[in-house]
Design a protein around this motif. Structure first.
Motif, PDB file in Angstrom:
ATOM      1  N   ARG A  47       0.938  -1.463  -0.108  1.00 62.44           N
ATOM      2  CA  ARG A  47      -0.111  -0.112   0.245  1.00 62.44           C
ATOM      3  C   ARG A  47       0.938   1.378  -0.203  1.00 62.44           C
ATOM      4  O   ARG A  47       0.747   2.187  -0.571  1.00 62.44           O
ATOM      5  CB  ARG A  47      -1.049  -0.032   1.604  1.00 62.44           C
ATOM      6  CG  ARG A  47      -2.139   1.303   1.213  1.00 62.44           C
ATOM      7  CD  ARG A  47      -3.531   0.623   2.025  1.00 62.44           C
ATOM      8  NE  ARG A  47      -4.057  -0.110   1.633  1.00 62.44           N
ATOM      9  CZ  ARG A  47      -4.351  -0.844   2.309  1.00 62.44           C
ATOM     10  NH1 ARG A  47      -3.995  -0.712   3.845  1.00 62.44           N
ATOM     11  NH2 ARG A  47      -5.245  -1.916   2.058  1.00 62.44           N
ATOM     12  N   PRO A  48       1.714   1.011   1.082  1.00 63.10           N
ATOM     13  CA  PRO A  48       2.900   1.911   0.309  1.00 63.10           C
ATOM     14  C   PRO A  48       3.054   2.499  -0.477  1.00 63.10           C
ATOM     15  O   PRO A  48       3.776   4.046  -0.862  1.00 63.10           O
ATOM     16  CB  PRO A  48       3.756   2.438   1.891  1.00 63.10           C
ATOM     17  CG  PRO A  48       3.257   1.638   2.504  1.00 63.10           C
ATOM     18  CD  PRO A  48       2.238   0.556   1.789  1.00 63.10           C
ATOM     19  N   ILE A  49       3.918   1.857  -1.255  1.00 58.64           N
ATOM     20  CA  ILE A  49       4.236   2.005  -2.426  1.00 58.64           C
ATOM     21  C   ILE A  49       3.421   2.250  -3.202  1.00 58.64           C
ATOM     22  O   ILE A  49       4.258   4.039  -4.599  1.00 58.64           O
ATOM     23  CB  ILE A  49       5.070   0.815  -2.627  1.00 58.64           C
ATOM     24  CG1 ILE A  49       5.883   0.207  -1.520  1.00 58.64           C
ATOM     25  CG2 ILE A  49       5.686   0.995  -4.329  1.00 58.64           C
ATOM     26  CD1 ILE A  49       5.950  -1.522  -2.302  1.00 58.64           C
ATOM     27  N   TYR A  50       1.969   1.732  -3.631  1.00 53.98           N
ATOM     28  CA  TYR A  50       1.748   2.155  -4.835  1.00 53.98           C
ATOM     29  C   TYR A  50       0.712   3.899  -4.472  1.00 53.98           C
ATOM     30  O   TYR A  50       0.081   4.662  -5.095  1.00 53.98           O
ATOM     31  CB  TYR A  50       0.400   2.015  -5.535  1.00 53.98           C
ATOM     32  CG  TYR A  50      -0.709   1.517  -4.093  1.00 53.98           C
ATOM     33  CD1 TYR A  50      -2.007   1.803  -3.724  1.00 53.98           C
ATOM     34  CD2 TYR A  50      -0.940   0.301  -3.713  1.00 53.98           C
ATOM     35  CE1 TYR A  50      -2.835   1.806  -3.184  1.00 53.98           C
ATOM     36  CE2 TYR A  50      -1.877  -0.510  -2.490  1.00 53.98           C
ATOM     37  CZ  TYR A  50      -2.617   0.786  -2.474  1.00 53.98           C
ATOM     38  OH  TYR A  50      -3.612  -0.328  -1.395  1.00 53.98           O
ATOM     39  N   ALA A  51       0.804   4.524  -2.728  1.00 55.96           N
ATOM     40  CA  ALA A  51       0.053   5.557  -2.353  1.00 55.96           C
ATOM     41  C   ALA A  51       0.601   6.339  -2.823  1.00 55.96           C
ATOM     42  O   ALA A  51       0.471   7.442  -3.077  1.00 55.96           O
ATOM     43  CB  ALA A  51      -0.488   5.309  -1.213  1.00 55.96           C
ATOM     44  N   GLU A  52       2.472   6.545  -3.188  1.00 56.09           N
ATOM     45  CA  GLU A  52       3.047   7.229  -3.586  1.00 56.09           C
ATOM     46  C   GLU A  52       3.317   7.200  -4.868  1.00 56.09           C
ATOM     47  O   GLU A  52       4.626   8.325  -5.184  1.00 56.09           O
ATOM     48  CB  GLU A  52       4.703   7.697  -2.471  1.00 56.09           C
ATOM     49  CG  GLU A  52       4.219   6.800  -1.068  1.00 56.09           C
ATOM     50  CD  GLU A  52       3.949   9.149  -1.025  1.00 56.09           C
ATOM     51  OE1 GLU A  52       4.648  10.059  -1.476  1.00 56.09           O
ATOM     52  OE2 GLU A  52       3.078   9.235   0.298  1.00 56.09           O
ATOM     53  N   ALA A  54       2.192   7.875  -8.699  1.00 65.28           N
ATOM     54  CA  ALA A  54       1.379   8.757  -9.611  1.00 65.28           C
ATOM     55  C   ALA A  54       0.532   7.876 -10.654  1.00 65.28           C
ATOM     56  O   ALA A  54      -0.068   7.859 -10.858  1.00 65.28           O
ATOM     57  CB  ALA A  54       2.119  10.075  -9.926  1.00 65.28           C
ATOM     58  N   ALA A  55       1.749   7.707 -11.091  1.00 62.34           N
ATOM     59  CA  ALA A  55       1.281   6.341 -12.180  1.00 62.34           C
ATOM     60  C   ALA A  55      -0.184   5.149 -11.846  1.00 62.34           C
ATOM     61  O   ALA A  55      -0.637   4.446 -12.376  1.00 62.34           O
ATOM     62  CB  ALA A  55       2.226   5.834 -12.860  1.00 62.34           C
ATOM     63  N   MET A  56       0.701   4.234 -11.036  1.00 65.00           N
ATOM     64  CA  MET A  56      -0.783   3.241 -10.180  1.00 65.00           C
ATOM     65  C   MET A  56      -1.548   3.610  -9.748  1.00 65.00           C
ATOM     66  O   MET A  56      -2.122   3.331  -9.539  1.00 65.00           O
ATOM     67  CB  MET A  56       0.553   2.906  -8.621  1.00 65.00           C
ATOM     68  CG  MET A  56       1.735   1.593  -9.180  1.00 65.00           C
ATOM     69  SD  MET A  56       2.132   0.850  -7.998  1.00 65.00           S
ATOM     70  CE  MET A  56       3.484   0.035  -8.499  1.00 65.00           C
ATOM     71  N   LEU A  57      -1.408   5.189  -9.203  1.00 66.32           N
ATOM     72  CA  LEU A  57      -3.432   5.772  -8.524  1.00 66.32           C
ATOM     73  C   LEU A  57      -3.928   5.938  -9.853  1.00 66.32           C
ATOM     74  O   LEU A  57      -5.291   6.051 -10.153  1.00 66.32           O
ATOM     75  CB  LEU A  57      -2.558   7.006  -7.968  1.00 66.32           C
ATOM     76  CG  LEU A  57      -1.871   6.753  -6.340  1.00 66.32           C
ATOM     77  CD1 LEU A  57      -1.691   8.470  -5.481  1.00 66.32           C
ATOM     78  CD2 LEU A  57      -3.101   6.008  -5.628  1.00 66.32           C
ATOM     79  N   ILE A  58      -2.918   5.942 -10.724  1.00 63.10           N
ATOM     80  CA  ILE A  58      -3.960   6.948 -11.982  1.00 63.10           C
ATOM     81  C   ILE A  58      -4.982   5.480 -12.461  1.00 63.10           C
ATOM     82  O   ILE A  58      -5.214   4.793 -13.260  1.00 63.10           O
ATOM     83  CB  ILE A  58      -2.535   7.484 -13.492  1.00 63.10           C
ATOM     84  CG1 ILE A  58      -2.768   8.892 -12.932  1.00 63.10           C
ATOM     85  CG2 ILE A  58      -3.564   7.317 -14.594  1.00 63.10           C
ATOM     86  CD1 ILE A  58      -1.905  10.500 -13.568  1.00 63.10           C
ATOM     87  N   ALA A  59      -3.740   4.435 -11.924  1.00 61.86           N
ATOM     88  CA  ALA A  59      -3.860   2.811 -13.099  1.00 61.86           C
ATOM     89  C   ALA A  59      -5.180   2.300 -12.194  1.00 61.86           C
ATOM     90  O   ALA A  59      -6.520   1.735 -12.284  1.00 61.86           O
ATOM     91  CB  ALA A  59      -2.999   2.543 -13.092  1.00 61.86           C
ATOM     92  N   ILE A  60      -5.309   2.834 -10.464  1.00 62.98           N
ATOM     93  CA  ILE A  60      -6.217   2.373  -9.645  1.00 62.98           C
ATOM     94  C   ILE A  60      -7.906   3.295 -10.764  1.00 62.98           C
ATOM     95  O   ILE A  60      -8.782   2.641 -10.242  1.00 62.98           O
ATOM     96  CB  ILE A  60      -5.816   3.262  -8.557  1.00 62.98           C
ATOM     97  CG1 ILE A  60      -4.764   2.059  -7.852  1.00 62.98           C
ATOM     98  CG2 ILE A  60      -7.138   2.882  -7.416  1.00 62.98           C
ATOM     99  CD1 ILE A  60      -4.169   2.498  -6.315  1.00 62.98           C
ATOM    100  N   GLY A  61      -7.808   4.355 -10.519  1.00 59.37           N
ATOM    101  CA  GLY A  61      -9.154   5.050 -10.797  1.00 59.37           C
ATOM    102  C   GLY A  61      -8.962   4.862 -12.892  1.00 59.37           C
ATOM    103  O   GLY A  61     -10.573   5.033 -12.502  1.00 59.37           O
TER     104      GLY A  61
END
Length: 80
Positions: A47-52, A54-61
């Motif tokens: 969780r801390p890895i993807y929370a920081e 931006a590309a992973m957060l965009i992928a989640i969206g």
């Protein structure tokens, strides 16, 4: 994938409103992660890895958006 995770809550994509549909899309997206990585400790560690990231957060969206599009279509885009 884990057989113990119910991937479609209530076994239905039908919701009363688009807001409920969006919440269902988020829930389904989270269930996919749980099914593909059933180890809660590993998910917590990642969780801390993807929370920081931006590309992973965009992928989640994007994942949620795809699920929401499916739910919207199943609900005939809430046309009355």
């Amino acid at each position: 994938m884990s057989d113990s995770v119910q991937l479609i809550p209530g076994n239905s994509l039908i919701t009363e409103t688009p807001e409920e549909g969006r919440a269902l899309a988020i829930k389904i997206s989270r269930l996919v992660i749980k099914a593909t990585q059933p180890d809660a400790a590993v998910r917590e560690r990642l969780r801390p890895i993807y929370a920081e990231d931006a590309a992973m957060l965009i992928a989640i969206g994007q994942t949620v958006a795809i699920e929401f599009a499916t739910i919207a279509a199943a609900n005939n885009y809430w046309k009355k």
